[in-house]
Design a protein around this motif. Structure first.
Motif, mmCIF file in Angstrom:
data_model
loop_
_atom_site.group_PDB
_atom_site.id
_atom_site.type_symbol
_atom_site.label_atom_id
_atom_site.label_comp_id
_atom_site.label_asym_id
_atom_site.label_seq_id
_atom_site.Cartn_x
_atom_site.Cartn_y
_atom_site.Cartn_z
ATOM 1 N N MET A 1 0.838 -1.196 0.000
ATOM 2 C CA MET A 1 0.000 0.000 0.000
ATOM 3 C C MET A 1 0.873 1.245 0.000
ATOM 4 S SD MET A 1 -3.212 -0.484 -0.130
ATOM 5 C CE MET A 1 -3.645 1.148 0.396
ATOM 6 N N ASN A 2 0.691 2.118 -1.020
ATOM 7 C CA ASN A 2 1.449 3.366 -1.074
ATOM 8 C C ASN A 2 0.589 4.435 -1.717
ATOM 9 O OD1 ASN A 2 3.552 5.194 -0.861
ATOM 10 N ND2 ASN A 2 4.463 4.579 -2.815
ATOM 11 N N VAL A 3 -0.476 4.835 -1.022
ATOM 12 C CA VAL A 3 -1.342 5.887 -1.516
ATOM 13 C C VAL A 3 -0.876 7.189 -0.895
ATOM 14 C CG1 VAL A 3 -3.707 6.729 -1.701
ATOM 15 C CG2 VAL A 3 -3.259 4.266 -1.719
ATOM 16 N N GLN A 4 -0.270 8.056 -1.698
ATOM 17 C CA GLN A 4 0.309 9.295 -1.192
ATOM 18 C C GLN A 4 -0.785 10.310 -0.879
ATOM 19 O OE1 GLN A 4 3.624 9.821 -0.543
ATOM 20 N NE2 GLN A 4 3.806 7.643 -1.016
ATOM 21 N N PRO A 5 -0.655 11.018 0.248
ATOM 22 C CA PRO A 5 -1.626 12.088 0.548
ATOM 23 C C PRO A 5 -1.599 13.149 -0.553
ATOM 24 C CG PRO A 5 -0.232 11.604 2.450
ATOM 25 C CD PRO A 5 0.365 10.879 1.296
ATOM 26 N N MET A 6 -2.746 13.709 -0.830
ATOM 27 C CA MET A 6 -2.835 14.718 -1.880
ATOM 28 C C MET A 6 -2.490 16.090 -1.308
ATOM 29 S SD MET A 6 -6.094 13.534 -4.195
ATOM 30 C CE MET A 6 -5.478 14.425 -5.634
ATOM 31 N N ARG A 7 -1.822 16.886 -2.135
ATOM 32 C CA ARG A 7 -1.461 18.256 -1.797
ATOM 33 C C ARG A 7 -1.616 19.108 -3.049
ATOM 34 N NH1 ARG A 7 1.480 19.127 2.675
ATOM 35 N NH2 ARG A 7 2.270 21.059 1.768
ATOM 36 N N GLY A 8 -1.600 20.420 -2.872
ATOM 37 C CA GLY A 8 -1.555 21.304 -4.018
ATOM 38 C C GLY A 8 -2.867 21.996 -4.312
ATOM 39 N N VAL A 9 -3.020 22.339 -5.569
ATOM 40 C CA VAL A 9 -4.155 23.110 -6.056
ATOM 41 C C VAL A 9 -4.970 22.220 -6.985
ATOM 42 C CG1 VAL A 9 -4.754 25.044 -7.581
ATOM 43 C CG2 VAL A 9 -2.999 25.327 -5.816
ATOM 44 N N LEU A 10 -6.276 22.159 -6.747
ATOM 45 C CA LEU A 10 -7.161 21.348 -7.581
ATOM 46 C C LEU A 10 -8.339 22.181 -8.042
ATOM 47 C CD1 LEU A 10 -6.062 19.336 -5.065
ATOM 48 C CD2 LEU A 10 -7.347 17.667 -6.396
ATOM 49 N N ALA A 11 -8.815 21.882 -9.226
ATOM 50 C CA ALA A 11 -10.006 22.538 -9.772
ATOM 51 C C ALA A 11 -11.190 21.585 -9.725
ATOM 52 C CB ALA A 11 -9.770 22.959 -11.223
ATOM 53 N N PRO A 12 -12.338 22.061 -9.233
ATOM 54 C CA PRO A 12 -13.583 21.305 -9.416
ATOM 55 C C PRO A 12 -14.005 21.506 -10.880
ATOM 56 C CG PRO A 12 -14.012 23.341 -8.223
ATOM 57 C CD PRO A 12 -12.541 23.299 -8.470
ATOM 58 N N VAL A 13 -13.532 20.636 -11.734
ATOM 59 C CA VAL A 13 -13.490 20.902 -13.175
ATOM 60 C C VAL A 13 -14.888 21.103 -13.761
ATOM 61 C CG1 VAL A 13 -12.603 20.116 -15.387
ATOM 62 C CG2 VAL A 13 -11.434 19.434 -13.270
ATOM 63 N N THR A 14 -15.062 22.211 -14.462
ATOM 64 C CA THR A 14 -16.331 22.468 -15.144
ATOM 65 C C THR A 14 -16.592 21.377 -16.177
ATOM 66 O OG1 THR A 14 -15.124 23.935 -16.629
ATOM 67 C CG2 THR A 14 -16.348 24.965 -14.835
ATOM 68 N N THR A 15 -17.841 20.994 -16.327
ATOM 69 C CA THR A 15 -18.220 19.908 -17.229
ATOM 70 C C THR A 15 -18.802 20.482 -18.519
ATOM 71 O OG1 THR A 15 -18.762 18.508 -15.332
ATOM 72 C CG2 THR A 15 -19.612 17.826 -17.489
ATOM 73 N N PRO A 16 -18.214 20.157 -19.664
ATOM 74 C CA PRO A 16 -18.786 20.618 -20.933
ATOM 75 C C PRO A 16 -19.969 19.747 -21.347
ATOM 76 C CG PRO A 16 -16.811 19.333 -21.353
ATOM 77 C CD PRO A 16 -16.967 19.389 -19.862
ATOM 78 N N PHE A 17 -20.981 20.395 -21.922
ATOM 79 C CA PHE A 17 -22.168 19.674 -22.384
ATOM 80 C C PHE A 17 -22.375 19.902 -23.874
ATOM 81 C CE2 PHE A 17 -23.145 20.347 -17.829
ATOM 82 C CZ PHE A 17 -23.341 19.025 -17.461
ATOM 83 N N LYS A 18 -22.850 18.860 -24.533
ATOM 84 C CA LYS A 18 -23.186 18.947 -25.955
ATOM 85 C C LYS A 18 -24.536 19.631 -26.134
ATOM 86 C CE LYS A 18 -20.757 14.566 -26.827
ATOM 87 N NZ LYS A 18 -20.909 13.164 -27.316
ATOM 88 N N ALA A 19 -24.935 19.831 -27.368
ATOM 89 C CA ALA A 19 -26.198 20.513 -27.651
ATOM 90 C C ALA A 19 -27.391 19.772 -27.074
ATOM 91 C CB ALA A 19 -26.362 20.696 -29.159
ATOM 92 N N ASP A 20 -27.288 18.437 -26.961
ATOM 93 C CA ASP A 20 -28.382 17.653 -26.376
ATOM 94 C C ASP A 20 -28.273 17.561 -24.858
ATOM 95 O OD1 ASP A 20 -26.279 15.908 -26.013
ATOM 96 O OD2 ASP A 20 -27.166 14.236 -27.131
ATOM 97 N N LEU A 21 -27.334 18.311 -24.279
ATOM 98 C CA LEU A 21 -27.093 18.403 -22.832
ATOM 99 C C LEU A 21 -26.437 17.164 -22.233
ATOM 100 C CD1 LEU A 21 -30.273 20.292 -21.571
ATOM 101 C CD2 LEU A 21 -28.032 21.229 -22.195
ATOM 102 N N SER A 22 -25.929 16.277 -23.070
ATOM 103 C CA SER A 22 -25.141 15.155 -22.571
ATOM 104 C C SER A 22 -23.705 15.627 -22.346
ATOM 105 C CB SER A 22 -25.163 13.990 -23.561
ATOM 106 O OG SER A 22 -24.567 14.372 -24.789
#
Length: 307
Positions: A1-22
């Motif tokens: 097991m080697n899950v490194q703690p997260m650090r730094g800057v993260l974006a709650p990434v905006t989600t792009p939608f198609k014309a049909d809203l998918s």
């Protein structure tokens, strides 16, 4: 097991939608690749991702698209919290299987006035049902929106019960005193500020970074502040980040972020939102564009990344 703690800057990434809203997975991959190039991690399915306007199935498909495209899973912290316990378990388990470094978990937010006991049982049930030692949970405290706060006593109980699993929190209370109380009570724990206004203070008091809406458009500058927070330039860098946030915050946040991405990428479809959210008016969009131009704001290489 080697899950490194997260650090730094993260974006709650905006989600792009198609014309049909998918959801547009290809466009999201390109945007996430650009964010990573700006040294910004990926908190996909956050508040500013319109996550609660999407189904579990849509989020799973988008996460698979990002991982299958070869994006760095060590920089991913997808939001997995939902009102339904089984939805949270399903998305969390899938995210862990795909190798993400952590998940950002809202409390169940439909019922208000619930007790710490009820919230503890909810988080504990998710952790037990996922049953994977790789799981790293970052709690998501956002009482202005969820109206379900995560108290310091609840945090302490969760850390004691699951010390290797409940490893941090995003504090979007908007209250520095609350963030500082977390930092003071849980030294060495993974406290992320909920926006960059508190980034320098958070780092000075032992925090690990920020997860902020405006990282979607100002990732490079905010990431530089994270890297150089101990330098003589830190106060100036903080002030510059604050000014950009103040400018964008004059407008509805998610429509403003998407309009800005649309303008700087040259892709008008980025301005589209899924109802019930609506786009900025033409006047609002022009005003935002003018305000950013006054500040010589740029999103370097975004147009190339989205081509």
């Amino acid at each position: 097991m080697n899950v490194q703690p997260m650090r730094g800057v993260l974006a709650p990434v905006t989600t792009p939608f198609k014309a049909d809203l998918s959801p547009d997975a290809d466009k999201l991959v390109r945007q996430c690749r650009w964010l990573l190039s700006q040294d910004c991690g990926l908190a996909v399915f956050g508040t500013n991702s319109e996550a609660n306007s999407m189904s579990v199935e849509e989020k799973i498909e988008l996460l698979d698209a990002l991982v299958d495209a070869g994006l760095d899973t060590s920089r991913m912290m997808p939001g997995t919290g939902a009102s339904a316990l089984t939805d949270t378990v399903r998305l969390t388990a899938h995210a862990v299987k795909r190798g993400v470094a952590g998940v950002l978990m809202l409390p169940p937010f439909y019922y208000k006035g619930v007790s710490d006991e009820g919230l503890f049982r909810s988080f504990a049930e998710v952790i037990e049902r996922v049953g994977d030692p790789r799981l790293r949970v970052y709690l998501y405290h956002i009482p202005p929106v969820a109206q379900v706060p995560i108290s310091l006593d609840l945090i302490e109980r969760l850390i004691k019960a699951y010390p290797d699993t409940v490893v941090g929190i995003k504090d979007s209370s908007g209250d520095w005193n609350n963030t500082k109380a977390m930092l003071d009570r849980f030294p060495g724990w993974g406290v992320f500020a909920g926006n960059e206004n508190f980034l320098l203070q958070t780092l000075q008091h032992g925090g690990v970074g920020c997860i902020s809406a405006t990282c979607n458009v100002n990732a490079g500058a905010i990431s530089r502040l994270f890297r150089e927070w101990q330098s003589p330039e830190a106060e100036r860098l903080q002030a510059e980040c604050d000014e950009v946030r103040r400018t964008i915050s004059q407008f509805p946040m998610i429509p403003a972020l998407k309009a800005t991405i649309a303008d700087f990428s040259g892709d008008s479809e980025w301005a589209r939102l899924r109802p019930p959210l609506v786009e900025l008016s033409a006047d609002q969009r022009q005003a935002l564009k003018a305000e950013l131009a006054k500040r010589n704001f740029r999103m370097p290489e975004l147009a190339t990344a989205n081509a």
